[in-house]
Design an enzyme around this catalytic site. Structure first.
Site, PDB file in Angstrom:
ATOM      1  N   GLY A  80      31.636  42.993  32.885  1.00  0.00           N
ATOM      2  CA  GLY A  80      30.907  41.896  32.941  1.00  0.00           C
ATOM      3  C   GLY A  80      31.056  41.502  34.689  1.00  0.00           C
ATOM      4  N   ASP A 167      45.408  45.767  36.433  1.00  0.00           N
ATOM      5  CA  ASP A 167      44.176  44.795  36.324  1.00  0.00           C
ATOM      6  C   ASP A 167      43.490  45.202  37.590  1.00  0.00           C
ATOM      7  OD1 ASP A 167      45.099  43.561  34.130  1.00  0.00           O
ATOM      8  OD2 ASP A 167      45.165  41.742  35.071  1.00  0.00           O
ATOM      9  N   GLU A 259      49.135  42.199  26.046  1.00  0.00           N
ATOM     10  CA  GLU A 259      50.457  41.767  26.821  1.00  0.00           C
ATOM     11  C   GLU A 259      51.551  41.642  26.019  1.00  0.00           C
ATOM     12  OE1 GLU A 259      50.745  39.714  30.885  1.00  0.00           O
ATOM     13  OE2 GLU A 259      51.205  38.436  29.389  1.00  0.00           O
TER      14      GLU A 259
END
Ligand code: UD2
Length: 310
Positions: A80, A167, A259
């Protein structure tokens, strides 16, 4: 030179022995300062090192690991609108991440056509892998466990020695090097490194397989970075993927998705090395007394604007 309890000591001349390190000539490491940090813990209760600035000699570490001819696989996901973070992530990695080592990035994206051209250094490469688009940011984040498990199964065996999963909405600002390598490596979360244990944001509902009861837990680890050997990371990703699927079948999603499951895994399978929040800091301009260097930091983002769902 002062004792172990305080202040600073100098490693004056360190000679690496040929046979010990399998090198053709003695190697002299020049004087380098290593500070005895007394403001932070540099070892866990199970004697795993916790890596903070001042607790290691980067020159010495590099001289040991360079001889091992390692390949470090690194996965990063950009689906995205998160493709906007790819360029800065990769360009800053070229400056700071395992410089001088063989690094193979695996970039998972639903838009391979929008991956920018980034000049990679010698021994560094990028493989772009197309994945399906997903409508929920939670699914994108959780799905990383399954994708990494499959990557290790199908591509990494025999190709890499270590793997890190990072990330993408981050940038490197300082050295992230071989001092971070270990069998199973977790990063202490930048917002929760000095939070009392019972206030850590573990999953607290017993219905979830990520459940950690009050009174348990060691550290709170960031989902944004973990790594280790292929075998150990494979076991981590497989276990988290299986537990995420069982939770989904029971209509429960852990409070912080994968997480939370990562934290449960690390409770049961202690990391062999912990990286301080220097390795995943809140933001480059955020200060804290214990943070002497920002190695990697989150890039500020407008969650509502950048995510596919609220
Ligand atoms: C935290 C964790 C993150 C993850 C998440 C789970 C830290 C600093 N971050 O961050 O790792 O555990 O909580 O709730 O510990 N992504 C996309 N497209 C999207 C959404 C996400 O590619 O539309 C990928 C991307 O690689 C991103 C990662 O998923 O870096 C994590 O998503 P996030 O950064 O939005 O999650 P966040 O900030 O809540």
């Amino acid at each position: 030179m002062t004792g172990r309890d305080g202040g600073t000591y100098f490693q004056r001349l360190i000679y690496l022995n040929n046979s010990q390190y399998n090198n053709s000539c003695n190697q002299q490491i020049t004087e380098q300062e290593v500070t005895n940090r007394t403001d932070v813990a540099s070892v866990s209760p199970w004697t795993a090192p916790i890596i903070w600035e001042g607790t290691f000699d980067a020159t010495l570490i590099d001289s040991i690991y360079k001889q091992k001819n390692l390949t470090i696989a690194t996965t990063v996901f950009a689906l995205g609108k998160y493709t906007r973070f790819i360029k800065d992530f990769l360009e800053s990695a070229e400056q700071h991440y395992f410089v001088g080592f063989r690094v193979h990035f695996y970039l998972f994206t639903d838009q391979p056509e929008s991956v920018p051209e980034v000049k990679m250094g010698e021994n560094r490469s990028l493989t772009v892998l197309k994945v399906e688009s997903l409508n929920r940011w939670q699914d994108i984040s959780m799905n990383r466990m399954e994708k990494l498990e499959k990557l290790i199964d199908n591509e990494l065996a025999g190709e890499a020695d270590y793997v890190f999963c990072l990330d993408v909405d981050t940038m490197f600002y300082g050295r992230w090097g071989a001092e971070s390598l270990g069998r199973l490596v977790g990063v202490i979360h930048p917002w929760l490194y000095d939070t009392p244990r019972d206030q850590l944001t573990y999953e607290r509902r017993p219905e979830s397989l990520a459940y950690i009861p009050a009174g348990e837990g060691d550290y709170y680890y960031a989902g944004a970075a973990f790594g280790g050997t292929l075998e150990d990371v494979h076991n981590l990703t497989k276990t988290c993927r299986e537990n995420l699927n069982i939770d989904a079948a029971n209509s429960i999603e852990a409070v912080w998705q994968e997480e939370s499951h990562l934290n449960k895994y690390f409770l049961l399978n202690k990391p062999s090395k912990l990286l301080s929040p220097e390795y995943m800091w809140r933001g480059v301009n955020e200060g804290a007394a214990q943070i002497k260097i920002v190695r990697m930091a989150n890039v500020p983002k407008n969650y509502a604007e950048v995510r596919p769902n609220a």
